[in-house]
Design an enzyme around this catalytic site. Sequence first.
Site, mmCIF file in Angstrom:
data_model
loop_
_atom_site.group_PDB
_atom_site.id
_atom_site.type_symbol
_atom_site.label_atom_id
_atom_site.label_comp_id
_atom_site.label_asym_id
_atom_site.label_seq_id
_atom_site.Cartn_x
_atom_site.Cartn_y
_atom_site.Cartn_z
ATOM 1 N N CYS A 93 0.806 -1.468 0.133
ATOM 2 C CA CYS A 93 -0.029 -0.070 0.029
ATOM 3 C C CYS A 93 1.097 1.495 -0.399
ATOM 4 C CB CYS A 93 -1.084 -0.193 1.178
ATOM 5 S SG CYS A 93 -1.904 -1.077 1.607
ATOM 6 N N HIS A 98 -4.351 6.823 1.309
ATOM 7 C CA HIS A 98 -4.579 5.161 0.840
ATOM 8 C C HIS A 98 -5.841 4.304 1.044
ATOM 9 C CE1 HIS A 98 -4.316 1.311 0.084
ATOM 10 N NE2 HIS A 98 -4.363 0.873 1.132
ATOM 11 N N ASN A 103 -9.749 -1.631 -2.055
ATOM 12 C CA ASN A 103 -8.561 -1.199 -1.077
ATOM 13 C C ASN A 103 -7.492 -1.379 -3.035
ATOM 14 O OD1 ASN A 103 -6.206 -1.163 -0.932
ATOM 15 N ND2 ASN A 103 -6.246 -1.724 1.123
HETATM 16 O O1 UT7 Z 1 -4.171 -1.119 2.586
HETATM 17 C C1 UT7 Z 1 -3.397 -2.543 3.605
HETATM 18 C C2 UT7 Z 1 -4.220 -2.423 5.173
HETATM 19 N N1 UT7 Z 1 -5.402 -2.949 5.689
HETATM 20 C C3 UT7 Z 1 -5.909 -2.280 6.329
HETATM 21 O O2 UT7 Z 1 -5.426 -1.513 6.546
HETATM 22 C C4 UT7 Z 1 -7.261 -2.794 6.613
HETATM 23 C C5 UT7 Z 1 -7.643 -2.504 8.367
HETATM 24 N N2 UT7 Z 1 -8.897 -3.539 8.693
HETATM 25 C C6 UT7 Z 1 -10.187 -3.395 8.085
HETATM 26 O O3 UT7 Z 1 -10.454 -2.427 7.815
HETATM 27 C C7 UT7 Z 1 -11.259 -3.685 9.205
HETATM 28 O O4 UT7 Z 1 -10.227 -4.739 10.719
HETATM 29 C C8 UT7 Z 1 -12.021 -4.818 8.584
HETATM 30 C C9 UT7 Z 1 -12.712 -4.688 7.811
HETATM 31 C C10 UT7 Z 1 -11.161 -5.953 8.123
HETATM 32 C C11 UT7 Z 1 -12.423 -5.577 9.503
HETATM 33 O O5 UT7 Z 1 -13.619 -5.529 10.542
HETATM 34 P P1 UT7 Z 1 -13.782 -4.815 12.238
HETATM 35 O O6 UT7 Z 1 -15.113 -4.226 12.090
HETATM 36 O O7 UT7 Z 1 -12.327 -5.241 13.125
HETATM 37 O O8 UT7 Z 1 -14.052 -6.508 11.882
HETATM 38 P P2 UT7 Z 1 -14.021 -7.540 12.934
HETATM 39 O O9 UT7 Z 1 -12.238 -8.476 12.716
HETATM 40 O O10 UT7 Z 1 -14.099 -7.344 13.964
HETATM 41 O O11 UT7 Z 1 -15.067 -9.241 11.935
HETATM 42 C C12 UT7 Z 1 -16.090 -8.839 12.885
HETATM 43 C C13 UT7 Z 1 -17.111 -9.612 11.749
HETATM 44 C C14 UT7 Z 1 -16.392 -11.551 12.374
HETATM 45 O O12 UT7 Z 1 -17.617 -12.343 12.837
HETATM 46 P P3 UT7 Z 1 -17.527 -12.537 14.656
HETATM 47 O O13 UT7 Z 1 -16.646 -13.804 14.354
HETATM 48 O O14 UT7 Z 1 -17.246 -11.786 15.044
HETATM 49 O O15 UT7 Z 1 -18.840 -13.397 14.273
HETATM 50 C C15 UT7 Z 1 -16.445 -11.495 10.930
HETATM 51 O O16 UT7 Z 1 -16.644 -12.880 10.556
HETATM 52 O O17 UT7 Z 1 -17.564 -9.395 11.138
HETATM 53 C C16 UT7 Z 1 -17.427 -10.743 10.215
HETATM 54 N N3 UT7 Z 1 -17.074 -10.423 8.715
HETATM 55 C C17 UT7 Z 1 -18.403 -10.477 7.959
HETATM 56 N N4 UT7 Z 1 -19.688 -10.721 7.493
HETATM 57 C C18 UT7 Z 1 -20.488 -10.561 6.823
HETATM 58 C C19 UT7 Z 1 -15.696 -10.854 8.061
HETATM 59 N N5 UT7 Z 1 -16.164 -10.220 7.393
HETATM 60 C C20 UT7 Z 1 -17.767 -10.277 6.759
HETATM 61 C C21 UT7 Z 1 -18.575 -10.366 5.470
HETATM 62 N N6 UT7 Z 1 -20.079 -10.230 5.550
HETATM 63 N N7 UT7 Z 1 -17.820 -9.844 4.370
#
Ligand code: UT7
Length: 343
Positions: free
Chosen positions: A117, A270, A300
């Site tokens: 990135c 980014h 992204n």
């Molecule tokens: O460019 C490189 C740098 N990358 C980044 O900067 C990305 C940084 N991270 C993020 O943007 C966020 O952490 C994410 C978008 C990846 C995740 O968001 P979050 O609010 O931190 O979610 P989480 O990891 O706490 O997950 C919450 C829930 C999980 O379910 P459980 O385990 O709580 O039951 C995931 O399985 O959301 C679930 N989940 C989904 N649900 C429906 C993950 N993906 C999906 C999906 N649809 N596509």
Amino acid sequence: MSHLRARISGIASAVPPDAVTNEDMRSFMETDPKWVLQRTGIRQRYWAREDAEVTTAGLGAEASRLAIERAGIRRDELDMIIFATLSPDAVYPGSGCFLQEHLGIEGIPAFDLRQQCAGFLYGLSMADLYVRAGQCRHVLLVGSEIQSKALDKSTRGRDVTVLFGDGAGAAVISAVEVQDADPRTSKESFLISHHLHADGKYATELMHRSPGTMNRIWNPDELVGAKESYPQMNGRLVFNHAVRRMPEVTLEALEANGLAPSDVDLFVLHQANKRINDKFAKAVGVEDEKVFSTIETYGNTTAATIPIGLDEARKQGRLERGMLVASAAFGAGFTWAASLYRW
Ligand code: UT7
């Protein structure tokens, strides 16, 4: 007295023709379109056809042809190619060489950067140095990604797969003589400074391990189709570092030049998550409207994100020559960077 500096003389972008909406993704994995929109701000991304003819260098070449035209130069005036990508055409040689062949240019150096990135900003700093050292007059800097071919399209991979899109952005960095090189007073178009960082302690928190020498052999049979053969990310950790590092490095860049966040006309950052953009605006103390966003439409696109953002801002009439622009990025490595420039 005039000063030799570098400027972005041409910018362009390209994406594959097909947009994939959050809803479309339900045809191959369990995913909640509302969750994706609310937690990331992404509505759609572009994905290339699963076709061997569609390559990262090929997409980069599309953007490059336009950027060269907009810079008002001929291809044979380029002195160097810098290609930033995490989704290369092949393990080796670098995609910069494939791009060179697409463009039909011979002889000039071409190299790849692997800063994900932050790749475009790492590349911008190098292009700037080559130009200011008098070694190059025109450098072609490309960020291009076809990530869709490497993503896990099963429910197992949904947390990563929904985030990433394909796309390319290209910039021509050219020598320019400026009369006023003081970033506080000048309204001339030039690159001001770049601030690069990395912390390998977190290298395994966002990585695509196989193929690679971290395995027993380069591409072991037991890993084909295993989660290690796809990109893996500790999303929350990456998020927490991104919301700290991107404001921090931006303020470092401004302070180094005697400038304040209020001096910046547009932040072209980014794009990994709309919530990161919002937290950035708060941390730096600027209005949300100054932080340009493309996440909703492109997702992204890793190394392509910032040049796509610049081209999009140009198309929307948000960029005018002389404006002070700040770019910052954070990603795998961890690597992060900021650049300041007068557009
Ligand atoms: O460019 C490189 C740098 N990358 C980044 O900067 C990305 C940084 N991270 C993020 O943007 C966020 O952490 C994410 C978008 C990846 C995740 O968001 P979050 O609010 O931190 O979610 P989480 O990891 O706490 O997950 C919450 C829930 C999980 O379910 P459980 O385990 O709580 O039951 C995931 O399985 O959301 C679930 N989940 C989904 N649900 C429906 C993950 N993906 C999906 C999906 N649809 N596509």
